[in-house]
Design a protein around this motif. Sequence first.
Motif, PDB file in Angstrom:
ATOM      1  N   LEU A 273      49.780 -23.831 -17.771  1.00 11.17           N
ATOM      2  CA  LEU A 273      49.101 -22.990 -18.765  1.00 11.17           C
ATOM      3  C   LEU A 273      48.402 -23.831 -19.822  1.00 11.17           C
ATOM      4  N   VAL A 274      48.986 -24.975 -20.153  1.00 14.00           N
ATOM      5  CA  VAL A 274      48.335 -25.900 -21.090  1.00 14.00           C
ATOM      6  C   VAL A 274      47.069 -26.459 -20.465  1.00 14.00           C
ATOM      7  N   GLU A 275      47.142 -26.880 -19.211  1.00 13.34           N
ATOM      8  CA  GLU A 275      45.978 -27.427 -18.505  1.00 13.34           C
ATOM      9  C   GLU A 275      44.831 -26.415 -18.456  1.00 13.34           C
ATOM     10  N   ALA A 276      45.168 -25.145 -18.351  1.00 15.03           N
ATOM     11  CA  ALA A 276      44.151 -24.095 -18.280  1.00 15.03           C
ATOM     12  C   ALA A 276      43.601 -23.722 -19.654  1.00 15.03           C
ATOM     13  N   GLY A 277      44.146 -24.324 -20.721  1.00 13.96           N
ATOM     14  CA  GLY A 277      43.666 -24.033 -22.065  1.00 13.96           C
ATOM     15  C   GLY A 277      44.227 -22.770 -22.674  1.00 13.96           C
ATOM     16  N   LEU A 278      45.281 -22.224 -22.060  1.00 16.37           N
ATOM     17  CA  LEU A 278      45.869 -20.982 -22.564  1.00 16.37           C
ATOM     18  C   LEU A 278      46.975 -21.231 -23.584  1.00 16.37           C
ATOM     19  N   LEU A 279      47.629 -22.384 -23.496  1.00 12.56           N
ATOM     20  CA  LEU A 279      48.671 -22.768 -24.444  1.00 12.56           C
ATOM     21  C   LEU A 279      48.334 -24.129 -25.045  1.00 12.56           C
ATOM     22  N   GLU A 280      48.907 -24.388 -26.232  1.00 12.27           N
ATOM     23  CA  GLU A 280      48.805 -25.690 -26.881  1.00 12.27           C
ATOM     24  C   GLU A 280      50.201 -26.286 -27.019  1.00 12.27           C
ATOM     25  N   VAL A 281      50.256 -27.592 -27.166  1.00 10.02           N
ATOM     26  CA  VAL A 281      51.531 -28.305 -27.198  1.00 10.02           C
ATOM     27  C   VAL A 281      51.679 -29.073 -28.502  1.00 10.02           C
ATOM     28  N   ASP A 282      52.908 -29.134 -28.996  1.00 12.12           N
ATOM     29  CA  ASP A 282      53.268 -29.979 -30.127  1.00 12.12           C
ATOM     30  C   ASP A 282      54.621 -30.604 -29.802  1.00 12.12           C
ATOM     31  N   PHE A 283      54.944 -31.699 -30.455  1.00 11.14           N
ATOM     32  CA  PHE A 283      56.230 -32.360 -30.230  1.00 11.14           C
ATOM     33  C   PHE A 283      57.002 -32.384 -31.548  1.00 11.14           C
ATOM     34  N   ARG A 284      58.268 -31.994 -31.478  1.00 11.95           N
ATOM     35  CA  ARG A 284      59.073 -31.922 -32.696  1.00 11.95           C
ATOM     36  C   ARG A 284      60.531 -32.185 -32.370  1.00 11.95           C
ATOM     37  N   ARG A 285      61.182 -32.950 -33.226  1.00 14.69           N
ATOM     38  CA  ARG A 285      62.634 -33.160 -33.089  1.00 14.69           C
ATOM     39  C   ARG A 285      63.356 -31.945 -33.652  1.00 14.69           C
ATOM     40  N   LEU A 286      64.042 -31.234 -32.786  1.00 16.29           N
ATOM     41  CA  LEU A 286      64.700 -30.001 -33.201  1.00 16.29           C
ATOM     42  C   LEU A 286      65.896 -30.268 -34.102  1.00 16.29           C
ATOM     43  N   SER A 287      66.441 -31.489 -34.052  1.00 16.66           N
ATOM     44  CA  SER A 287      67.583 -31.821 -34.899  1.00 16.66           C
ATOM     45  C   SER A 287      67.192 -31.996 -36.353  1.00 16.66           C
ATOM     46  N   GLY A 288      65.885 -32.222 -36.588  1.00 16.78           N
ATOM     47  CA  GLY A 288      65.422 -32.459 -37.950  1.00 16.78           C
ATOM     48  C   GLY A 288      65.608 -33.894 -38.405  1.00 16.78           C
ATOM     49  N   ARG A 289      66.268 -34.719 -37.586  1.00 15.54           N
ATOM     50  CA  ARG A 289      66.478 -36.117 -37.936  1.00 15.54           C
ATOM     51  C   ARG A 289      65.310 -36.965 -37.431  1.00 15.54           C
ATOM     52  N   SER A 290      65.185 -38.166 -37.972  1.00 17.74           N
ATOM     53  CA  SER A 290      64.174 -39.105 -37.529  1.00 17.74           C
ATOM     54  C   SER A 290      64.799 -40.488 -37.422  1.00 17.74           C
ATOM     55  N   GLY A 291      64.078 -41.399 -36.778  1.00 13.74           N
ATOM     56  CA  GLY A 291      64.582 -42.756 -36.649  1.00 13.74           C
ATOM     57  C   GLY A 291      65.447 -42.936 -35.417  1.00 13.74           C
ATOM     58  N   PRO A 292      66.050 -44.115 -35.267  1.00 11.94           N
ATOM     59  CA  PRO A 292      66.894 -44.408 -34.100  1.00 11.94           C
ATOM     60  C   PRO A 292      68.052 -43.424 -33.984  1.00 11.94           C
ATOM     61  N   GLY A 293      68.306 -42.986 -32.757  1.00 10.96           N
ATOM     62  CA  GLY A 293      69.407 -42.065 -32.521  1.00 10.96           C
ATOM     63  C   GLY A 293      69.070 -40.608 -32.745  1.00 10.96           C
ATOM     64  N   ALA A 294      67.837 -40.329 -33.164  1.00 16.14           N
ATOM     65  CA  ALA A 294      67.461 -38.939 -33.434  1.00 16.14           C
ATOM     66  C   ALA A 294      67.103 -38.188 -32.160  1.00 16.14           C
ATOM     67  N   GLY A 295      66.955 -38.915 -31.046  1.00 10.86           N
ATOM     68  CA  GLY A 295      66.601 -38.261 -29.801  1.00 10.86           C
ATOM     69  C   GLY A 295      65.099 -38.105 -29.637  1.00 10.86           C
ATOM     70  N   ARG A 296      64.695 -37.778 -28.411  1.00  7.76           N
ATOM     71  CA  ARG A 296      63.271 -37.613 -28.125  1.00  7.76           C
ATOM     72  C   ARG A 296      62.765 -36.288 -28.679  1.00  7.76           C
ATOM     73  N   PRO A 297      61.526 -36.268 -29.178  1.00 11.46           N
ATOM     74  CA  PRO A 297      60.958 -34.997 -29.646  1.00 11.46           C
ATOM     75  C   PRO A 297      60.858 -33.990 -28.503  1.00 11.46           C
ATOM     76  N   ALA A 298      61.107 -32.751 -28.803  1.00 16.11           N
ATOM     77  CA  ALA A 298      61.002 -31.692 -27.803  1.00 16.11           C
ATOM     78  C   ALA A 298      59.559 -31.231 -27.688  1.00 16.11           C
ATOM     79  N   LYS A 299      59.180 -30.828 -26.485  1.00 18.52           N
ATOM     80  CA  LYS A 299      57.846 -30.310 -26.244  1.00 18.52           C
ATOM     81  C   LYS A 299      57.840 -28.821 -26.582  1.00 18.52           C
ATOM     82  N   MET A 300      56.980 -28.448 -27.511  1.00 13.75           N
ATOM     83  CA  MET A 300      56.934 -27.073 -27.983  1.00 13.75           C
ATOM     84  C   MET A 300      55.576 -26.464 -27.641  1.00 13.75           C
ATOM     85  N   TYR A 301      55.595 -25.173 -27.321  1.00 12.25           N
ATOM     86  CA  TYR A 301      54.378 -24.498 -26.863  1.00 12.25           C
ATOM     87  C   TYR A 301      54.029 -23.335 -27.790  1.00 12.25           C
TER      88      TYR A 301
END
Length: 226
Positions: free
Chosen positions: A56-84
């Motif tokens: 759906l993103v490829e077709a231009g129907l959705l957009e993507v953002d990346f965000r850490r759902l834990s709210g933490r940043s830096g080492p150990g915060a985990g990879r940002p989640a893909k949000m649509y």
Amino acid sequence: MSSEDAALEALVVLGEPVRRGLYRYVAGTPGDVGRDAAAEAVGISRSLAAFHLDKLVEAGLLEVDFRRLSGRSGPGAGRPAKMYRRARNEVAVSVPPRAYDAAGHLLAEVVERAGLDGELQAAARAAGEAEGGTVDGEAEPFEVLRARGYEPFWDGRTLRLNNCPFHALAEQFPALVCGMNLAGIEGLLAGLTCGQDWKASMDPLPQGCCVSLEVADATDAAAEEL
């Protein structure tokens, strides 16, 4: 690729039932949606949801953002989640091609220049009331508005509208189109059997419709009778 070809390809993508369900869920949800929530909403695995969401993103129907759902940043915060979220662009196609948007823009410009806002609102209110009178007597505003492209959702006691069916014109003629929209919804409520229990007001969302609805309380009802 022409805009018409892109619109046709988007329709092909939405022809797949799972993708259509995912798109409706993401488009009708305020804010961004993660893969887990989307998968649960349509009853499929996370990996399958990820595959279809990215299509759906490829077709231009959705957009993507990346965000850490834990709210933490830096080492150990985990990879940002893909949000649509629903793409800001609009997809429309007609066969053969038509130019209703150009006609709508021209008409809105003439009405605004002529100062016919009041007449437009009166016509919108009358049309909304006539339409409301044709709806099944048991229908609630939530279902009626959703069927007309507004994507309603509850925000506490307020019924907000995640989508404006007149978005393109509203961006260019906000006062004119938003006034027409409010009047049309007020008319629709007046035509519905249960519409007297509701009130509509101008309450714009940052991304969404300019109108919100609430159930009228006893104080409001008494004030209207006076």
